[in-house]
Design a protein around this motif. Structure first.
Motif, PDB file in Angstrom:
ATOM      1  N   SER A 297       0.790  -1.237   0.000  1.00 39.96           N
ATOM      2  CA  SER A 297       0.000   0.000   0.000  1.00 39.96           C
ATOM      3  C   SER A 297       0.818   1.282   0.000  1.00 39.96           C
ATOM      4  O   SER A 297       0.271   2.345  -0.273  1.00 39.96           O
ATOM      5  CB  SER A 297      -0.932   0.024   1.219  1.00 39.96           C
ATOM      6  N   CYS A 298       2.079   1.227   0.335  1.00 40.20           N
ATOM      7  CA  CYS A 298       2.833   2.473   0.494  1.00 40.20           C
ATOM      8  C   CYS A 298       4.024   2.570  -0.464  1.00 40.20           C
ATOM      9  O   CYS A 298       4.398   3.671  -0.864  1.00 40.20           O
ATOM     10  CB  CYS A 298       3.333   2.640   1.935  1.00 40.20           C
ATOM     11  N   CYS A 301       4.669   4.710  -3.834  1.00 37.74           N
ATOM     12  CA  CYS A 301       5.069   6.132  -3.831  1.00 37.74           C
ATOM     13  C   CYS A 301       6.211   6.428  -2.858  1.00 37.74           C
ATOM     14  O   CYS A 301       7.085   7.248  -3.155  1.00 37.74           O
ATOM     15  CB  CYS A 301       3.880   7.020  -3.438  1.00 37.74           C
ATOM     16  N   HIS A 302       6.182   5.768  -1.663  1.00 39.91           N
ATOM     17  CA  HIS A 302       7.153   6.097  -0.602  1.00 39.91           C
ATOM     18  C   HIS A 302       8.463   5.320  -0.772  1.00 39.91           C
ATOM     19  O   HIS A 302       8.870   4.567   0.103  1.00 39.91           O
ATOM     20  CB  HIS A 302       6.549   5.831   0.785  1.00 39.91           C
ATOM     21  N   TYR A 334      10.635   8.283  12.215  1.00 42.87           N
ATOM     22  CA  TYR A 334       9.531   9.224  11.972  1.00 42.87           C
ATOM     23  C   TYR A 334       8.785   9.485  13.284  1.00 42.87           C
ATOM     24  O   TYR A 334       8.514  10.627  13.652  1.00 42.87           O
ATOM     25  CB  TYR A 334       8.590   8.617  10.925  1.00 42.87           C
ATOM     26  N   HIS A 355      -3.743  13.648   1.014  1.00 41.94           N
ATOM     27  CA  HIS A 355      -3.001  12.400   0.767  1.00 41.94           C
ATOM     28  C   HIS A 355      -3.955  11.402   0.102  1.00 41.94           C
ATOM     29  O   HIS A 355      -5.131  11.355   0.436  1.00 41.94           O
ATOM     30  CB  HIS A 355      -2.497  11.846   2.111  1.00 41.94           C
TER      31      HIS A 355
HETATM   32  C1  HEC Z   1      -0.093   7.210  -4.512  1.00 45.42           C
HETATM   33  C2  HEC Z   1       1.091   7.644  -3.784  1.00 45.42           C
HETATM   34  C3  HEC Z   1       1.144   7.421  -2.298  1.00 45.42           C
HETATM   35  C4  HEC Z   1       0.858   6.284  -1.631  1.00 45.42           C
HETATM   36  C5  HEC Z   1       0.380   4.938  -2.164  1.00 45.42           C
HETATM   37  C6  HEC Z   1       1.105   6.577  -0.224  1.00 45.42           C
HETATM   38  N1  HEC Z   1       1.519   7.863  -0.084  1.00 45.42           N
HETATM   39 FE1  HEC Z   1       1.981   8.791   1.622  1.00 45.42          FE
HETATM   40  N2  HEC Z   1       2.435  10.482   0.630  1.00 45.42           N
HETATM   41  C7  HEC Z   1       2.374  10.632  -0.721  1.00 45.42           C
HETATM   42  C8  HEC Z   1       2.840  11.950  -1.088  1.00 45.42           C
HETATM   43  C9  HEC Z   1       2.955  12.471  -2.482  1.00 45.42           C
HETATM   44  C10 HEC Z   1       3.157  12.579   0.121  1.00 45.42           C
HETATM   45  C11 HEC Z   1       3.699  13.971   0.292  1.00 45.42           C
HETATM   46  C12 HEC Z   1       5.198  13.890   0.187  1.00 45.42           C
HETATM   47  C13 HEC Z   1       5.903  15.192   0.492  1.00 45.42           C
HETATM   48  O1  HEC Z   1       5.840  15.605   1.676  1.00 45.42           O
HETATM   49  O2  HEC Z   1       6.488  15.771  -0.422  1.00 45.42           O
HETATM   50  C14 HEC Z   1       2.871  11.637   1.177  1.00 45.42           C
HETATM   51  C15 HEC Z   1       3.040  11.918   2.501  1.00 45.42           C
HETATM   52  C16 HEC Z   1       2.804  11.019   3.510  1.00 45.42           C
HETATM   53  C17 HEC Z   1       2.947  11.307   4.898  1.00 45.42           C
HETATM   54  C18 HEC Z   1       3.286  12.619   5.502  1.00 45.42           C
HETATM   55  C19 HEC Z   1       4.746  12.678   5.780  1.00 45.42           C
HETATM   56  C20 HEC Z   1       5.114  13.975   6.483  1.00 45.42           C
HETATM   57  O3  HEC Z   1       5.473  14.928   5.803  1.00 45.42           O
HETATM   58  O4  HEC Z   1       5.061  13.975   7.730  1.00 45.42           O
HETATM   59  C21 HEC Z   1       2.653  10.154   5.574  1.00 45.42           C
HETATM   60  C22 HEC Z   1       2.671   9.985   7.067  1.00 45.42           C
HETATM   61  C23 HEC Z   1       2.339   9.173   4.595  1.00 45.42           C
HETATM   62  N3  HEC Z   1       2.428   9.712   3.364  1.00 45.42           N
HETATM   63  C24 HEC Z   1       2.045   7.877   4.911  1.00 45.42           C
HETATM   64  C25 HEC Z   1       1.725   6.920   3.968  1.00 45.42           C
HETATM   65  C26 HEC Z   1       1.464   5.538   4.278  1.00 45.42           C
HETATM   66  C27 HEC Z   1       1.534   4.932   5.696  1.00 45.42           C
HETATM   67  C28 HEC Z   1       1.180   4.901   3.150  1.00 45.42           C
HETATM   68  C29 HEC Z   1       0.790   3.460   2.960  1.00 45.42           C
HETATM   69  C30 HEC Z   1      -0.245   2.950   3.865  1.00 45.42           C
HETATM   70  C31 HEC Z   1       1.235   5.915   2.095  1.00 45.42           C
HETATM   71  N4  HEC Z   1       1.592   7.104   2.646  1.00 45.42           N
HETATM   72  C32 HEC Z   1       0.962   5.659   0.778  1.00 45.42           C
HETATM   73  C33 HEC Z   1       1.979   9.679  -1.629  1.00 45.42           C
HETATM   74  C34 HEC Z   1       1.571   8.402  -1.328  1.00 45.42           C
END
Ligand code: HEC
Length: 379
Positions: A297-298, A301-302, A334, A355
């Protein structure tokens, strides 16, 4: 009237029990403790125990007194003591004032007038500021009156970290409680058995130990039985294992040890609070989150080069050796560096602040994250 001497000072460490109250809810009513937590004596013989009232309030607690609130056929007295020497001070059955933030030790004495089985006697520890709540094994006295000589096992428990709390290591490693017992009554065959008072998801084992080395004299088992002469001392270790993390709740989550004679009568008992156990946050993450949530799931992108590579959460994909440990370290870092990390992460996963929504708020994934963060917080 015959009087048994109070158990020796070495056996009765007031500190042991007192400090477990730091973990109880911070209410202004007085706290109290009784040590040892059980006595069994002949009719007409006086059983003594030490009691402490702690005034955690910021005002003086006036007129503090102790009265048994459980009906047993026994005479009762209480008197203040000097906690350094356990010598009595003050006047028998006379209430005292306790300064804000301090404690007063007492000796309580109960003399059975007739035969009665082991009864958990509760006391009303009452001051102008309120009454202490009764907690079995903490500020109660398990007392029996007996028409013939009986064993009276005075037991004191010690834990590695002290404070009356056994802290169980993570990931299946046993926690420990050590016991020193003396039979201040008559000879008997005594079975020592650990008793779970907390719905333990795990198990308890006991062994008698060498009094010099503390090594088990036998394979730890569910209970251990042997003759116990008058004045004889025996020491034991109890091993405590929990599959799920136990959060400190000193009044309710406890492990006791009971000393039972050949007729099934409890002739002694003591207990400690338990906390900890269960998986480490790392183990929980590796077993429940790394492959199940982060990968599917993450990581689209991450990851380095992904849409979220500028975020503090940049994971390794599962082709990289040690990815579970690395990804745990990413979230751990984190959690330790970002304020409100838990809320931010759960918010992100559920689609807040723009998000992408990965799961809904009632998804089991959220619950898994909450359990994980609770484990992280308590390591
Ligand atoms: C489709 C793409 C995508 C997916 C899938 C995704 N994220 Fe993200 N997420 C992003 C983007 C883009 C950002 C913003 C990044 C930035 O700060 O430049 C972000 C930011 C975050 C942040 C904030 C971080 C901060 O700045 O403190 C968290 C927490 C986070 N994601 C958790 C998750 C988790 C947990 C998962 C899986 C369960 C997940 N994301 C899945 C794209 C995604």
């Amino acid at each position: 009237m015959l009087t048994r001497n109070p158990p020796t000072k070495a056996l009765v460490s007031g500190l042991l029990i007192l400090s477990c109250f730091q973990a109880l809810p911070a209410v202004a009513a007085p706290f109290s403790a009784v040590l040892p937590s059980s006595r069994s004596v002949e009719v007409g013989v006086t059983a003594t125990a030490f009691a402490t009232i702690l005034n955690a309030d910021d005002v003086i607690a006036e007129g503090c007194s102790i009265t048994p609130s459980t009906g047993v056929d026994a005479a009762f007295t209480y008197q203040t003591t000097d906690p350094a020497s356990n010598a009595v001070t003050g006047t028998v059955n006379t209430p005292v004032d306790i300064a804000a933030g301090s404690s007063q030790s007492f000796v309580i004495a109960m003399t059975p007038n007739s035969d009665f089985p082991a009864t958990d006697v509760q006391f009303d520890f009452n001051c102008s500021t309120g009454s202490a709540t009764s907690f079995t094994g903490i500020n109660t006295l398990l007392l029996s009156g007996n028409s013939s000589p009986v064993a009276d096992v005075v037991a004191v428990a010690v834990t590695p970290g002290g404070g009356g709390i056994s802290r169980l290591p993570r990931d299946g490693v046993f926690g420990l409680m050590s016991l020193a017992t003396t039979n201040v009554g008559s000879a008997a065959t005594i079975t020592a058995r650990p008793v779970d008072l907390s719905g333990l998801d795990g198990f308890l084992r006991i062994c008698e130990t060498d009094q010099d080395t503390s090594n088990c004299l036998e394979e730890p088992t569910e209970e251990t039985t042997g003759p116990l002469a008058a004045d004889q001392t025996r020491t034991y270790s109890v091993f405590i294992n929990s599959n799920t993390r136990i959060f400190l709740d000193a009044a309710n989550r406890r492990t006791a040890v009971e000393f039972v004679d050949e007729f099934g009568n409890i002739r002694g008992s003591t207990s400690v609070a338990i906390e900890g156990g269960g998986p480490s946050a790392q183990t929980f993450f590796s077993n429940n989150i790394a492959d199940q949530i982060i990968q599917p799931s993450c990581t689209s992108c991450h990851v380095a080069g992904g849409d979220a590579e500028a975020s503090p959460l940049v994971f390794e994909i599962d082709e990289v050796p040690g990815f579970r440990e690395t990804n745990f370290a990413v979230i751990d870092n984190y959690f330790k560096t970002v304020a409100d990390a838990e809320a931010t992460l759960i918010g992100a996963a559920t689609g807040m602040n723009g998000h992408p929504q990965i799961v809904t708020e009632d998804s089991p994934v959220i619950n898994t994250f909450q359990v994980f963060f609770e484990l992280l917080e308590t390591e």
